[in-house]
Every structure is written in C-alpha cells, then in structure tokens.
Design an enzyme around this catalytic site. Structure first.
Site, PDB file in Angstrom:
ATOM      1  N   HIS A 116      32.015  64.311  66.729  1.00 57.78           N
ATOM      2  CA  HIS A 116      32.464  64.563  65.323  1.00 57.78           C
ATOM      3  C   HIS A 116      32.646  63.185  64.476  1.00 57.78           C
ATOM      4  CE1 HIS A 116      34.248  67.029  62.028  1.00 57.78           C
ATOM      5  NE2 HIS A 116      35.118  65.592  61.811  1.00 57.78           N
ATOM      6  N   HIS A 154      31.121  60.093  60.436  1.00 52.96           N
ATOM      7  CA  HIS A 154      31.894  58.829  59.991  1.00 52.96           C
ATOM      8  C   HIS A 154      31.484  57.467  60.580  1.00 52.96           C
ATOM      9  CE1 HIS A 154      34.123  61.762  57.639  1.00 52.96           C
ATOM     10  NE2 HIS A 154      34.541  62.557  58.800  1.00 52.96           N
ATOM     11  N   LYS A 206      26.154  67.809  51.314  1.00 51.15           N
ATOM     12  CA  LYS A 206      27.922  67.444  51.733  1.00 51.15           C
ATOM     13  C   LYS A 206      28.172  66.600  50.602  1.00 51.15           C
ATOM     14  CE  LYS A 206      31.028  66.668  54.684  1.00 51.15           C
ATOM     15  NZ  LYS A 206      31.823  67.710  55.423  1.00 51.15           N
TER      16      LYS A 206
END
Ligand SMILES: *[C@@H]1O[C@H](CO)[C@@H](O)[C@H](O)[C@H]1NC(C)=O
Ligand SMILES: *[C@@H]1O[C@H](CO)[C@@H](O)[C@H](O)[C@H]1NC(C)=O
Length: 327
Positions: free
Chosen positions: A205, A220, A264
């Site tokens: 993630h 990220h 996004k």
C-alpha cells in the site's frame, strides 16, 4: 709493498667506503619509505575513525528524531533523477497541466550498486498483484528479496538510529533479529482488504499502489511513481502542494494523476528521499505516536505530518496507510 699494491689497496678501501655509504643511503631510503607508509596507514585510520563517527544518542521525541534522521541521510546524487513539476492544478480539476512526466529517472545509475537500498527496493516492485481482489503469491524468492531489502535498510545509520529510538521507548528489543522480525512483520505480513483475499500488505500500500473497484489506493513512494510513469502506467496531471526541505530536489509533494486510466485527485509523497528514511519515519510514527493522530516531523526546513492508519489483522496491528500531510 710496492706503489701499485698500495694503490690497489687504497682503491679497495675506497670501494668499501663507497659500498658502505651506498648501503647507508639504501637503508635511509628504506626507513623513510617505511615511515611514509606508516604515516599513510595511520592517517587512513584516523580518517576512518572520524569519518565513521559514532551514532548520536537517540532523542526522546519523534520530531527531533526526524530532524536527526534527515541530517544523517546521505545526500542523494542530484544527477540520478530530475523533477519536472510543470503546472499547478487543483484536486477537483479535470485539466492536464503537465504534458510531460514528473520524473526523469536514471535507473542505470540509481541501481549501479545492486546492493543499495534503492536497487533492493526496486526489485520488490514486481512481486505483487495490483488488484487487492487478486491474492498475492509470495514465493521463496520474494521472501528472500524482502529480507535482503530489510537487512540493507537495517545496515544504514538512519535505520540503526530509528531502532535505538524504538528500543529506548521499549517498542523493540536491542537484538538485531528481533528488530528485523518487527520490520518484516509490520511491512510484509499479507492481509486482506476485503472478502478474505490476501491481496494487500503495509508495504504494497505505502511503497507501491493498489487497485480496488476502480480506485487507486496508496502510491506514496516517489521511486515507484517514477517507475510506473516510465512504464506508461502513470499520467501526471500537475502538482497541488509542495514543501521544500531546502536541499535541491528533495521536498514533499502532492499531485493529481491517473494510474491505468483511473483518476486520482490527490496523493502525497516525499521526493528524493532514501528508502531507509521513509521506512524509518513511517515505522517510528506508526509505532511511537498515538494511533490515527498526525505525527509531526521536520526535514530541514519542511515541517510536515505523517498520517498513519491501523489495519487490525489477526491480532496484529499493521499499516492500512501512511503518508505525508501538509500543515
Ligand atoms: C478522468 O479525468 C479526465 C481528465 O483528466 C476526464 O476526461 C475523465 O472523464 C475522468 N474520468 C473519470 C472516470 O472521471
Ligand atoms: C551484494 O551482496 C551479496 C550478498 O551479501 C554479495 O554476494 C554480492 O557480492 C554483493 N554485490 C555487490 C555488487 O556488492
């Protein structure tokens, strides 16, 4: 003794004297060279001693730790990547203010040292299924790559200092294997984001991205973003927010983009930072600050927060998400 004999004798003794002084010169030279070599070796040791300075003591506070970690961070060679910010946009917009890519990555140079934490991180990127509804198959090779990456990270001053900090807080022991196990469990334990399918993990993630029902999750890490952009999967649309550290090419950034054609509107990440710095900051903030509260950090001039969320999984507290937030 006739004169000839005398002359011969005096010549021999002359030769002897010459031979002696020759030898003397040689010994002198030998001693001088020996001395120079000794001085050389000694100064090298001095240099090494001062160069490999001992780790500072771990501070009590995450904010102070983050400042120290950023100072410890080996400055990344600015020629390894270029950042091309282009236009500023809004998260609600539908325009494309950035015709070109955000990053230009010199992968050949970045991964030249195949044991660097960057190269070992990049090796993990093809071990996962993007869709959280597709279970990830973790092979023995993947497992090995995870451990290689974590061991390299544990070898850095940044992570050593972070571990000292966590040990001081009683969050981990001082034993190497125990610390490695903590990182391995926290980041690489497969978990499910739905229907019991083991298609996710903290690492996947935060350091990569995931797809769930036509939504982009995570994303990220700037190196993953750059790699996916190179492969044509990411379309950068413009930047939203930026916080400079004061070092060239190192800052916090929020952008709008699309990933495999899925829009996004907002993601944030650190740019130009090492894998060990990011892994340290997210781990420390997640473990040492109250859950679901922003963790304040400072990277030189950049004052930021790290937000992390818990994923409860079979008695373990894993990372649902962790990212930088602008104050
Ligand atoms: C995604 O954004 C583009 C413009 O950047 C827009 O044309 C498109 O309709 C958007 N797609 C969705 C599903 O919202
Ligand atoms: C990388 O590490 C492995 C295992 O520790 C070692 O065998 C190899 O020689 C190293 N490679 C380089 C380029 O340093």
């Amino acid at each position: 003794m006739d004169t000839q004999q005398q002359q011969q004798q005096s010549q021999t003794s002359n030769n002897n004297i010459n031979w002696d002084s020759d030898n003397c010169q040689k010994i002198k030279r030998f001693v001088i060279i020996g001395l120079l070599i000794t001085i050389g070796i000694l100064s090298w040791h001095f240099y090494e001693y001062f160069h490999s300075k001992p780790l500072p003591t771990a501070p009590d506070d995450v904010l102070v730790l983050s400042q120290t970690l950023f100072k410890e961070e080996a400055a990344e060679n600015p020629y390894l990547y270029k950042v091309n910010l282009q236009g500023k946009t809004k998260s609600g917009a539908h325009d494309d203010r950035a015709p070109g890519p955000l990053f230009e990555l010199h992968n050949d140079l970045l991964a030249r040292d195949s044991n660097s934490t960057t190269a070992l991180l990049q090796r993990l990127f093809n071990n996962y299924e993007l869709d959280v509804a597709v279970p990830d198959v973790i092979t023995a090779e993947h497992e090995q790559e995870q451990l290689d990456f974590l061991r390299a990270v544990m070898n850095t001053r940044v992570m050593k200092l972070s571990m000292r900090f966590l040990a001081k807080k009683g969050l981990v022991g001082s034993d190497y294997e125990e610390q490695l196990k903590l990182l391995h469990e926290l980041w690489f334990t497969p978990y499910s984001r739905g229907k019991g399918i083991l298609g996710s993990s903290s690492f996947e993630h935060v350091f990569m991205a995931e797809l769930r029902d036509q939504n982009v999750l995570g994303m990220h890490n700037w190196l993953y973003f750059a790699e996916q952009e190179q492969q044509g999967h990411v379309d950068y649309k413009g930047w939203l927010d930026r916080e400079e550290t004061g070092r060239p090419n190192q800052f916090a950034l929020a952008v709008r983009m699309s990933f495999f054609g899925i829009n996004k509107s907002y993601i944030s990440f650190l740019v130009g930072t090492s894998p060990e710095l990011e892994l340290s900051l997210y781990t420390v903030c997640f473990l040492a600050t109250p859950k679901n509260e922003p963790c304040e950090i400072q990277l030189d001039k950049a004052k930021l927060s790290i937000v992390s969320h818990v994923w409860d999984w079979k008695g373990k507290k894993l990372i649902a998400s962790a990212y930088v937030q602008f104050d």
